[in-house]
Motif scaffolding. Structure first.
Motif, PDB file in Angstrom:
ATOM      1  N   MET A   1       0.850  -1.173   0.000  1.00 52.24           N
ATOM      2  CA  MET A   1       0.000   0.000   0.000  1.00 52.24           C
ATOM      3  C   MET A   1       0.896   1.237   0.000  1.00 52.24           C
ATOM      4  SD  MET A   1      -2.971   1.060   2.727  1.00 52.24           S
ATOM      5  CE  MET A   1      -3.973  -0.335   2.278  1.00 52.24           C
ATOM      6  N   SER A   2       0.535   2.217  -0.801  1.00 51.49           N
ATOM      7  CA  SER A   2       1.347   3.427  -0.892  1.00 51.49           C
ATOM      8  C   SER A   2       1.085   4.349   0.294  1.00 51.49           C
ATOM      9  CB  SER A   2       1.034   4.178  -2.192  1.00 51.49           C
ATOM     10  OG  SER A   2      -0.224   4.808  -2.110  1.00 51.49           O
ATOM     11  N   VAL A   3       2.045   5.230   0.537  1.00 55.25           N
ATOM     12  CA  VAL A   3       1.893   6.205   1.615  1.00 55.25           C
ATOM     13  C   VAL A   3       0.699   7.101   1.333  1.00 55.25           C
ATOM     14  CG1 VAL A   3       2.992   8.151   2.775  1.00 55.25           C
ATOM     15  CG2 VAL A   3       4.324   6.123   2.247  1.00 55.25           C
ATOM     16  N   ARG A   4       0.497   7.489   0.082  1.00 55.27           N
ATOM     17  CA  ARG A   4      -0.636   8.347  -0.287  1.00 55.27           C
ATOM     18  C   ARG A   4      -1.953   7.652   0.043  1.00 55.27           C
ATOM     19  NH1 ARG A   4      -1.702  13.352  -0.305  1.00 55.27           N
ATOM     20  NH2 ARG A   4       0.151  13.801  -1.452  1.00 55.27           N
ATOM     21  N   ALA A   5      -2.027   6.354  -0.196  1.00 56.13           N
ATOM     22  CA  ALA A   5      -3.243   5.607   0.112  1.00 56.13           C
ATOM     23  C   ALA A   5      -3.524   5.599   1.611  1.00 56.13           C
ATOM     24  CB  ALA A   5      -3.135   4.187  -0.419  1.00 56.13           C
ATOM     25  N   LEU A   6      -2.495   5.797   2.414  1.00 59.32           N
ATOM     26  CA  LEU A   6      -2.660   5.826   3.855  1.00 59.32           C
ATOM     27  C   LEU A   6      -3.095   7.200   4.368  1.00 59.32           C
ATOM     28  CD1 LEU A   6       0.473   3.736   4.877  1.00 59.32           C
ATOM     29  CD2 LEU A   6      -1.914   3.016   4.926  1.00 59.32           C
ATOM     30  N   GLY A   7      -3.281   8.160   3.476  1.00 60.65           N
ATOM     31  CA  GLY A   7      -3.739   9.486   3.884  1.00 60.65           C
ATOM     32  C   GLY A   7      -2.624  10.450   4.208  1.00 60.65           C
ATOM     33  N   SER A   8      -1.487  10.293   3.542  1.00 59.07           N
ATOM     34  CA  SER A   8      -0.377  11.204   3.819  1.00 59.07           C
ATOM     35  C   SER A   8      -0.652  12.581   3.231  1.00 59.07           C
ATOM     36  CB  SER A   8       0.935  10.647   3.271  1.00 59.07           C
ATOM     37  OG  SER A   8       0.950  10.703   1.870  1.00 59.07           O
ATOM     38  N   VAL A   9      -0.210  13.596   3.953  1.00 50.61           N
ATOM     39  CA  VAL A   9      -0.361  14.979   3.498  1.00 50.61           C
ATOM     40  C   VAL A   9       0.930  15.729   3.772  1.00 50.61           C
ATOM     41  CG1 VAL A   9      -2.874  15.152   3.743  1.00 50.61           C
ATOM     42  CG2 VAL A   9      -1.426  15.607   5.719  1.00 50.61           C
ATOM     43  N   GLY A  10       1.222  16.673   2.899  1.00 51.75           N
ATOM     44  CA  GLY A  10       2.377  17.538   3.072  1.00 51.75           C
ATOM     45  C   GLY A  10       1.967  18.840   3.730  1.00 51.75           C
ATOM     46  N   ALA A  11       2.929  19.688   3.993  1.00 47.98           N
ATOM     47  CA  ALA A  11       2.673  20.949   4.687  1.00 47.98           C
ATOM     48  C   ALA A  11       1.700  21.845   3.926  1.00 47.98           C
ATOM     49  CB  ALA A  11       3.986  21.679   4.952  1.00 47.98           C
ATOM     50  N   GLY A  12       1.808  21.885   2.608  1.00 45.81           N
ATOM     51  CA  GLY A  12       0.902  22.722   1.818  1.00 45.81           C
ATOM     52  C   GLY A  12      -0.539  22.262   1.906  1.00 45.81           C
ATOM     53  N   GLU A  13      -0.745  20.959   1.856  1.00 52.79           N
ATOM     54  CA  GLU A  13      -2.106  20.419   1.948  1.00 52.79           C
ATOM     55  C   GLU A  13      -2.661  20.598   3.368  1.00 52.79           C
ATOM     56  OE1 GLU A  13      -4.663  16.459   0.727  1.00 52.79           O
ATOM     57  OE2 GLU A  13      -2.497  16.478   0.380  1.00 52.79           O
ATOM     58  N   ILE A  14      -1.811  20.453   4.355  1.00 54.76           N
ATOM     59  CA  ILE A  14      -2.236  20.691   5.742  1.00 54.76           C
ATOM     60  C   ILE A  14      -2.699  22.133   5.894  1.00 54.76           C
ATOM     61  CG2 ILE A  14      -1.416  20.904   8.119  1.00 54.76           C
ATOM     62  CD1 ILE A  14       0.463  18.480   7.438  1.00 54.76           C
ATOM     63  N   ALA A  15      -1.907  23.063   5.379  1.00 54.30           N
ATOM     64  CA  ALA A  15      -2.271  24.478   5.460  1.00 54.30           C
ATOM     65  C   ALA A  15      -3.627  24.725   4.808  1.00 54.30           C
ATOM     66  CB  ALA A  15      -1.187  25.334   4.803  1.00 54.30           C
ATOM     67  N   ALA A  16      -3.835  24.155   3.630  1.00 56.71           N
ATOM     68  CA  ALA A  16      -5.102  24.350   2.925  1.00 56.71           C
ATOM     69  C   ALA A  16      -6.273  23.781   3.718  1.00 56.71           C
ATOM     70  CB  ALA A  16      -5.027  23.702   1.540  1.00 56.71           C
ATOM     71  N   ARG A  17      -6.105  22.599   4.279  1.00 53.96           N
ATOM     72  CA  ARG A  17      -7.192  21.969   5.033  1.00 53.96           C
ATOM     73  C   ARG A  17      -7.503  22.707   6.329  1.00 53.96           C
ATOM     74  NH1 ARG A  17      -6.714  15.380   4.601  1.00 53.96           N
ATOM     75  NH2 ARG A  17      -6.487  15.266   2.347  1.00 53.96           N
ATOM     76  N   LEU A  18      -6.503  23.339   6.920  1.00 54.99           N
ATOM     77  CA  LEU A  18      -6.711  24.060   8.173  1.00 54.99           C
ATOM     78  C   LEU A  18      -7.009  25.538   7.965  1.00 54.99           C
ATOM     79  CD1 LEU A  18      -3.976  22.461  10.467  1.00 54.99           C
ATOM     80  CD2 LEU A  18      -6.404  21.869  10.267  1.00 54.99           C
ATOM     81  N   GLY A  19      -6.937  26.002   6.712  1.00 57.66           N
ATOM     82  CA  GLY A  19      -7.260  27.395   6.414  1.00 57.66           C
ATOM     83  C   GLY A  19      -6.209  28.376   6.884  1.00 57.66           C
ATOM     84  N   VAL A  20      -4.937  27.954   6.838  1.00 58.97           N
ATOM     85  CA  VAL A  20      -3.828  28.827   7.240  1.00 58.97           C
ATOM     86  C   VAL A  20      -2.799  28.878   6.116  1.00 58.97           C
ATOM     87  CG1 VAL A  20      -4.162  28.321   9.693  1.00 58.97           C
ATOM     88  CG2 VAL A  20      -2.526  26.962   8.372  1.00 58.97           C
ATOM     89  N   GLN A  21      -1.841  29.764   6.252  1.00 55.51           N
ATOM     90  CA  GLN A  21      -0.757  29.856   5.282  1.00 55.51           C
ATOM     91  C   GLN A  21       0.237  28.721   5.506  1.00 55.51           C
ATOM     92  OE1 GLN A  21      -0.437  32.237   2.786  1.00 55.51           O
ATOM     93  NE2 GLN A  21      -2.516  32.758   3.402  1.00 55.51           N
ATOM     94  N   ARG A  22       0.927  28.351   4.458  1.00 59.87           N
ATOM     95  CA  ARG A  22       1.966  27.317   4.564  1.00 59.87           C
ATOM     96  C   ARG A  22       3.022  27.718   5.600  1.00 59.87           C
ATOM     97  NH1 ARG A  22       5.392  23.655   1.458  1.00 59.87           N
ATOM     98  NH2 ARG A  22       6.975  23.207   2.979  1.00 59.87           N
ATOM     99  N   ALA A  23       3.349  28.994   5.648  1.00 52.33           N
ATOM    100  CA  ALA A  23       4.339  29.488   6.607  1.00 52.33           C
ATOM    101  C   ALA A  23       3.901  29.239   8.050  1.00 52.33           C
ATOM    102  CB  ALA A  23       4.592  30.976   6.390  1.00 52.33           C
ATOM    103  N   THR A  24       2.601  29.226   8.294  1.00 52.58           N
ATOM    104  CA  THR A  24       2.094  28.956   9.641  1.00 52.58           C
ATOM    105  C   THR A  24       2.421  27.531  10.058  1.00 52.58           C
ATOM    106  OG1 THR A  24       0.312  30.561   9.340  1.00 52.58           O
ATOM    107  CG2 THR A  24       0.019  28.912  11.086  1.00 52.58           C
ATOM    108  N   VAL A  25       2.239  26.587   9.150  1.00 56.12           N
ATOM    109  CA  VAL A  25       2.586  25.189   9.437  1.00 56.12           C
ATOM    110  C   VAL A  25       4.082  25.085   9.724  1.00 56.12           C
ATOM    111  CG1 VAL A  25       2.623  22.823   8.531  1.00 56.12           C
ATOM    112  CG2 VAL A  25       0.665  24.314   8.051  1.00 56.12           C
ATOM    113  N   ASP A  26       4.887  25.764   8.930  1.00 57.70           N
ATOM    114  CA  ASP A  26       6.336  25.760   9.155  1.00 57.70           C
ATOM    115  C   ASP A  26       6.684  26.344  10.525  1.00 57.70           C
ATOM    116  OD1 ASP A  26       6.752  24.621   6.649  1.00 57.70           O
ATOM    117  OD2 ASP A  26       7.088  26.558   5.673  1.00 57.70           O
ATOM    118  N   GLN A  27       5.986  27.413  10.918  1.00 50.21           N
ATOM    119  CA  GLN A  27       6.230  28.026  12.229  1.00 50.21           C
ATOM    120  C   GLN A  27       5.844  27.076  13.362  1.00 50.21           C
ATOM    121  OE1 GLN A  27       4.061  31.693  12.098  1.00 50.21           O
ATOM    122  NE2 GLN A  27       5.579  32.702  10.798  1.00 50.21           N
TER     123      GLN A  27
END
Length: 69
Positions: free
Chosen positions: A1-27
């Protein structure tokens, strides 16, 4: 099973889902208040949305809620 199939997300997708800027996730990561990445995909950190990020966001009050009203 691929990592993507397991629901993996990167910082940009996390930011989008949480309604914040990518820089916020980095902070959050730099401040040590964000979960550590579970995987590395293509040399970039990746997290398990349901198992890590969504739970963290809900616990810390950062998970957006959508009211029908």
């Amino acid at each position: 099973m691929s990592v993507r199939a397991l629901g993996s997300v990167g910082a940009g997708e996390i930011a989008a889902r949480l309604g914040v800027q990518r820089a916020t996730v980095d902070q959050w990561r730099q401040r040590g208040i964000f979960p550590k990445p579970r995987w590395t995909v293509g040399g970039r950190p990746a997290w398990d949305w349901a198992g890590q990020v969504e739970a963290w966001a809900q616990k810390t009050g950062r998970l957006p809620t959508f009211d029908d009203a």
